[in-house]
Design a protein around this motif. Structure first.
Motif, PDB file in Angstrom:
ATOM      1  N   ILE A 260      11.732   2.695   9.036  1.00 27.13           N
ATOM      2  CA  ILE A 260      10.695   2.582   8.003  1.00 27.13           C
ATOM      3  C   ILE A 260       9.548   3.547   8.295  1.00 27.13           C
ATOM      4  O   ILE A 260       9.107   3.674   9.435  1.00 27.13           O
ATOM      5  CB  ILE A 260      10.137   1.143   7.954  1.00 27.13           C
ATOM      6  N   ILE A 261       9.102   4.247   7.249  1.00 30.89           N
ATOM      7  CA  ILE A 261       7.926   5.100   7.366  1.00 30.89           C
ATOM      8  C   ILE A 261       6.924   4.617   6.323  1.00 30.89           C
ATOM      9  O   ILE A 261       7.272   4.482   5.149  1.00 30.89           O
ATOM     10  CB  ILE A 261       8.271   6.584   7.058  1.00 30.89           C
TER      11      ILE A 261
ATOM     12  N   SER B 131      10.857   5.428   3.016  1.00 36.60           N
ATOM     13  CA  SER B 131       9.463   5.816   3.048  1.00 36.60           C
ATOM     14  C   SER B 131       8.753   4.980   1.995  1.00 36.60           C
ATOM     15  O   SER B 131       9.152   4.972   0.832  1.00 36.60           O
ATOM     16  CB  SER B 131       9.347   7.314   2.741  1.00 36.60           C
ATOM     17  N   PHE B 132       7.722   4.247   2.399  1.00 35.34           N
ATOM     18  CA  PHE B 132       7.079   3.285   1.497  1.00 35.34           C
ATOM     19  C   PHE B 132       5.576   3.541   1.446  1.00 35.34           C
ATOM     20  O   PHE B 132       4.919   3.618   2.479  1.00 35.34           O
ATOM     21  CB  PHE B 132       7.380   1.864   1.984  1.00 35.34           C
ATOM     22  N   ASN B 133       5.042   3.692   0.247  1.00 33.50           N
ATOM     23  CA  ASN B 133       3.610   3.965   0.092  1.00 33.50           C
ATOM     24  C   ASN B 133       2.783   2.700   0.271  1.00 33.50           C
ATOM     25  O   ASN B 133       3.017   1.694  -0.387  1.00 33.50           O
ATOM     26  CB  ASN B 133       3.324   4.532  -1.308  1.00 33.50           C
ATOM     27  N   LEU B 134       1.804   2.770   1.167  1.00 29.76           N
ATOM     28  CA  LEU B 134       0.848   1.681   1.304  1.00 29.76           C
ATOM     29  C   LEU B 134      -0.508   2.192   0.844  1.00 29.76           C
ATOM     30  O   LEU B 134      -0.821   3.377   0.998  1.00 29.76           O
ATOM     31  CB  LEU B 134       0.724   1.233   2.762  1.00 29.76           C
ATOM     32  N   SER B 135      -1.296   1.301   0.296  1.00 26.93           N
ATOM     33  CA  SER B 135      -2.665   1.641  -0.052  1.00 26.93           C
ATOM     34  C   SER B 135      -3.540   1.368   1.176  1.00 26.93           C
ATOM     35  O   SER B 135      -3.239   0.487   1.972  1.00 26.93           O
ATOM     36  CB  SER B 135      -3.085   0.764  -1.231  1.00 26.93           C
ATOM     37  N   ALA B 136      -4.628   2.112   1.306  1.00 27.37           N
ATOM     38  CA  ALA B 136      -5.556   1.846   2.412  1.00 27.37           C
ATOM     39  C   ALA B 136      -6.059   0.406   2.337  1.00 27.37           C
ATOM     40  O   ALA B 136      -6.327  -0.221   3.357  1.00 27.37           O
ATOM     41  CB  ALA B 136      -6.724   2.829   2.374  1.00 27.37           C
ATOM     42  N   HIS B 137      -6.156  -0.131   1.115  1.00 30.60           N
ATOM     43  CA  HIS B 137      -6.569  -1.526   0.953  1.00 30.60           C
ATOM     44  C   HIS B 137      -5.589  -2.501   1.616  1.00 30.60           C
ATOM     45  O   HIS B 137      -5.981  -3.555   2.092  1.00 30.60           O
ATOM     46  CB  HIS B 137      -6.681  -1.896  -0.535  1.00 30.60           C
ATOM     47  N   ASP B 138      -4.308  -2.117   1.577  1.00 31.93           N
ATOM     48  CA  ASP B 138      -3.284  -2.994   2.151  1.00 31.93           C
ATOM     49  C   ASP B 138      -3.481  -3.209   3.645  1.00 31.93           C
ATOM     50  O   ASP B 138      -3.137  -4.250   4.181  1.00 31.93           O
ATOM     51  CB  ASP B 138      -1.886  -2.393   1.958  1.00 31.93           C
ATOM     52  N   ILE B 139      -3.992  -2.172   4.303  1.00 29.61           N
ATOM     53  CA  ILE B 139      -4.077  -2.281   5.765  1.00 29.61           C
ATOM     54  C   ILE B 139      -5.510  -2.520   6.234  1.00 29.61           C
ATOM     55  O   ILE B 139      -5.795  -2.504   7.419  1.00 29.61           O
ATOM     56  CB  ILE B 139      -3.462  -1.054   6.475  1.00 29.61           C
ATOM     57  N   ALA B 140      -6.412  -2.748   5.265  1.00 32.61           N
ATOM     58  CA  ALA B 140      -7.818  -2.894   5.617  1.00 32.61           C
ATOM     59  C   ALA B 140      -8.115  -4.177   6.394  1.00 32.61           C
ATOM     60  O   ALA B 140      -8.956  -4.187   7.281  1.00 32.61           O
ATOM     61  CB  ALA B 140      -8.689  -2.828   4.374  1.00 32.61           C
ATOM     62  N   SER B 141      -7.435  -5.270   6.077  1.00 40.52           N
ATOM     63  CA  SER B 141      -7.716  -6.501   6.828  1.00 40.52           C
ATOM     64  C   SER B 141      -6.554  -6.840   7.743  1.00 40.52           C
ATOM     65  O   SER B 141      -5.395  -6.534   7.445  1.00 40.52           O
ATOM     66  CB  SER B 141      -7.992  -7.664   5.870  1.00 40.52           C
TER      67      SER B 141
END
Ligand code: C2E
Ligand code: MG
Ligand code: MG
Ligand code: MG
Length: 288
Positions: free
Chosen positions: A143-144, A112-122
């Motif tokens: 992977i989650i 389980s891996f934390n992503l920031s909303a910024h990471d997926i914004a573009s």
């Protein structure tokens, strides 16, 4: 002060200096010049399936010790990394490392891996993340990605499309810290997620306050109806664990079960079998 305080090679500063040293500007400066490979590490905390007495996944949590400003908590450096745009570099480096660490884990244990909303914004950033997953050779089903409710809510429509694109890769998607944002129930079924993580603030006083437990019950019900997995975070006591289990909660995470540990320590504990610290789960089966 600093002299009596050794934690590894980290330098600890006297508390009176801390506020000044940890100002966002100072953290940002240290982050800009940070060596992501040597200053950053990952610790892993299990998400335990209490019904089957096994580790379902390990959540990777970032740790940073800067040679100039000492240890900074993720609560502090993630915000700075997001605001300064450095988050993507941090995410890429840590995701590569977590996927490499997974190579020795049993196949039934997920990451389980934390992503920031910024990471997926573009879309370019999403492409990078997907490319890192492909290059790792790890099956995407193992992977989650966890995203916080607050982060996603900033732009729900774009957030939804971004999640849909990621999900097409075959990864699971969890809504983290669920219940700390607002109007959760009105949009949660519109997101292409596979899992909800109930924030630990709901767990803190379930033993004293039946209303909190009822809220958790309602969320567990909601998850069942929507086909989501449900994890309760922040389980710290045996009493909480037993109460949650009787409320139908299957997946739990918290200091009672296991604190976050470095990779070699979780490997030493034996992969998917329950780590030593979670023995109470098995020992405290209610007597029949
Ligand atoms: P999170 O993803 O909700 O992670 C759970 C946090 O609660 C972790 O704090 C964990 O150490 C802590 N925790 C776990 N069990 C218990 C418990 O029983 N009691 C209490 N009081 N706390 C518990 P941590 O490691 O300080 O991380 C804080 C937050 O920083 C994370 O919250 C996550 O949102 C963010 N974060 C951490 N690593 C990363 C990362 O690599 N990337 C991104 N984007 N965010 C990260
Ligand atoms: Mg998380
Ligand atoms: Mg969380
Ligand atoms: Mg949280």
């Amino acid at each position: 002060h600093a002299k009596d305080c050794h934690r590894g090679t980290a330098i600890c500063f006297a508390p009176e200096h801390e506020a000044q040293l940890r100002s966002h500007a100072v953290i940002e400066q240290a982050l800009r010049s940070a060596d992501l490979e040597t200053e950053f590490s990952l610790v892993y905390q299990p998400i335990v399936d209490v019904a089957e007495d096994r580790v379902d996944a390990y959540e990777a949590l970032a740790r940073w010790t800067s040679p100039t400003i000492g240890t900074v908590s993720p609560g502090d450096f993630i915000v700075v990394a997001e605001r300064s745009g450095l988050i993507l570099d941090v995410t890429r480096a840590l995701l590569r490392r977590a996927l490499a660490d997974m190579a020795t884990w049993p196949a039934e244990v997920r990451l389980s891996f934390n992503l920031s909303a910024h990471d997926i914004a573009s879309s370019a950033c999403r492409a990078d993340i997907m490319e890192i997953v492909r290059q790792s050779g790890i099956a995407p089903g193992r992977i989650i990605f966890e995203l916080t409710e607050t982060g996603l809510m900033r732009d729900l429509v774009d957030g939804r499309d971004a999640l849909t694109e990621l999900k097409a890769l075959g990864v699971g998607l969890a809504l983290d810290d669920f219940g700390t944002g607002y109007s959760s129930l009105s949009y949660v079924h519109k997101l292409p997620i596979t899992k909800l993580k109930i924030d630990r603030s709901f767990v803190t006083n379930i033993c004293e306050d039946t209303a909190s437990l009822n809220v958790i019950r309602a969320i567990i019900d909601l998850c069942r109806n929507l086909g989501f997995d449900c994890v309760v975070e922040g389980v710290e006591t045996v009493e909480q664990m037993l109460l949650l289990r009787s409320a139908g909660c299957r997946f739990m995470q918290g200091y009672l079960l296991q604190k976050p540990l470095p990779r070699d320590e979780i490997e030493a504990l034996g992969g998917s079998r329950l780590p030593v610290a979670s023995k109470p789960v098995r020992q405290l089966q209610p007597a029949i």
